[in-house]
Design a protein around this motif. Structure first.
Motif, PDB file in Angstrom:
ATOM      1  N   VAL A   1       0.876  -1.276  -0.043  1.00  0.00           N
ATOM      2  CA  VAL A   1       0.107   0.009  -0.149  1.00  0.00           C
ATOM      3  C   VAL A   1       0.936   1.389  -0.133  1.00  0.00           C
ATOM      4  CG1 VAL A   1      -2.084  -0.934   0.816  1.00  0.00           C
ATOM      5  CG2 VAL A   1      -0.491  -0.177   2.479  1.00  0.00           C
ATOM      6  N   ASP A   2       2.019   1.301   0.653  1.00  0.00           N
ATOM      7  CA  ASP A   2       2.710   2.483   0.804  1.00  0.00           C
ATOM      8  C   ASP A   2       4.096   2.028   1.414  1.00  0.00           C
ATOM      9  OD1 ASP A   2       2.141   2.618   3.224  1.00  0.00           O
ATOM     10  OD2 ASP A   2       1.141   4.472   3.462  1.00  0.00           O
ATOM     11  N   THR A   3       5.123   3.383   1.374  1.00  0.00           N
ATOM     12  CA  THR A   3       6.355   3.185   1.771  1.00  0.00           C
ATOM     13  C   THR A   3       6.348   4.206   3.083  1.00  0.00           C
ATOM     14  OG1 THR A   3       7.173   2.736  -0.332  1.00  0.00           O
ATOM     15  CG2 THR A   3       8.710   3.434   1.331  1.00  0.00           C
ATOM     16  N   LEU A   4       6.942   3.517   4.096  1.00  0.00           N
ATOM     17  CA  LEU A   4       7.276   4.652   5.397  1.00  0.00           C
ATOM     18  C   LEU A   4       8.691   4.791   5.625  1.00  0.00           C
ATOM     19  CD1 LEU A   4       4.811   2.778   7.442  1.00  0.00           C
ATOM     20  CD2 LEU A   4       4.161   4.887   6.166  1.00  0.00           C
ATOM     21  N   VAL A   5       9.000   5.524   6.544  1.00  0.00           N
ATOM     22  CA  VAL A   5      10.390   5.633   6.809  1.00  0.00           C
ATOM     23  C   VAL A   5      10.632   5.172   8.349  1.00  0.00           C
ATOM     24  CG1 VAL A   5      12.384   7.079   7.104  1.00  0.00           C
ATOM     25  CG2 VAL A   5      10.975   7.691   5.178  1.00  0.00           C
ATOM     26  N   SER A   6      11.479   4.438   8.556  1.00  0.00           N
ATOM     27  CA  SER A   6      11.642   3.791   9.959  1.00  0.00           C
ATOM     28  C   SER A   6      12.335   5.034  10.741  1.00  0.00           C
ATOM     29  CB  SER A   6      12.469   2.443   9.782  1.00  0.00           C
ATOM     30  OG  SER A   6      13.818   2.867   9.469  1.00  0.00           O
ATOM     31  N   PRO A   7      12.445   4.773  11.874  1.00  0.00           N
ATOM     32  CA  PRO A   7      13.069   5.663  12.974  1.00  0.00           C
ATOM     33  C   PRO A   7      14.685   5.830  12.655  1.00  0.00           C
ATOM     34  CG  PRO A   7      11.547   4.227  14.275  1.00  0.00           C
ATOM     35  CD  PRO A   7      11.772   3.829  12.756  1.00  0.00           C
ATOM     36  N   ASP A   8      15.113   4.939  12.018  1.00  0.00           N
ATOM     37  CA  ASP A   8      16.611   5.048  11.764  1.00  0.00           C
ATOM     38  C   ASP A   8      16.999   5.479  10.310  1.00  0.00           C
ATOM     39  OD1 ASP A   8      15.829   2.511  10.190  1.00  0.00           O
ATOM     40  OD2 ASP A   8      17.333   1.357  10.663  1.00  0.00           O
ATOM     41  N   GLY A   9      15.759   5.777   9.550  1.00  0.00           N
ATOM     42  CA  GLY A   9      15.843   6.454   8.267  1.00  0.00           C
ATOM     43  C   GLY A   9      15.825   5.460   6.930  1.00  0.00           C
TER      44      GLY A   9
END
Length: 175
Positions: free
Chosen positions: A156-164
């Motif tokens: 469904v989509d792309t997110l960014v994790s806390p480590d980038g």
């Protein structure tokens, strides 16, 4: 919420244990020491039995609070730990959760993850009334991408994790 065991066919799902009859701590420490595991499972480091004890206790407490269902994926005859599967961020009111999985390095590429994730999602649907389950994995984690596809999740989509790093988010409607 009380923990439940699940017959997942060739495997069974049970609570993580460290008692006189079954001790998952050595397998946990081995799995968490694996380089691929460390690359993709960022929240925990289990380097000794004390840390493994706390991890097992944390999973039991999360069950009790209704926050997370977490199962050891076990070999049915010996009870040997093969991995861990879960439903985290449980929101029973909205009918959502996120499926999680890791597999011991010695057990990878044998279908453990697909079997376990499908069993956990069935439990979430049938016992908890979940309508939708998410599955997130780091970009480049081809094994997790294959699990998502084989379990019927859709990107469904792309997110960014806390480590980038990029996380790919997939969903599976259960109803």
């Amino acid at each position: 919420m009380e923990p439940v065991e699940i017959n997942a066919g060739v495997y069974y799902l049970r609570q993580l244990r460290a008692d006189d009859l079954l001790d998952d701590r050595p397998a946990l420490i081995e799995a968490f020491a694996d380089a691929d595991h460390q690359r993709f499972v960022l929240n925990y480091r289990l380097r000794n039995t004390g840390e493994a004890d706390r991890y097992i206790a944390r999973r039991a407490a999360e069950w009790a609070r209704g926050e997370r269902c977490s199962w050891a994926v076990a070999e049915p005859v010996t009870g040997r730990l093969l991995g861990e599967v879960g439903l985290k961020d449980l929101d029973r009111a909205s009918g959502t959760a996120e499926a999680t999985i890791w597999v011991h390095p010695a057990e990878r590429r044998r279908g453990v993850a697909v079997t376990a994730v499908n069993a956990a999602v069935r439990f979430g649907t049938d016992a908890l009334g979940l309508r939708e389950v998410a599955y997130l994995y780091h970009e480049g984690n081809d094994a997790s991408a294959a699990v998502a596809r084989r379990c019927g999740f859709r990107f469904v989509d792309t997110l960014v994790s806390p480590d980038g790093r990029k996380l790919l988010r997939c969903l599976r409607s259960t109803r």
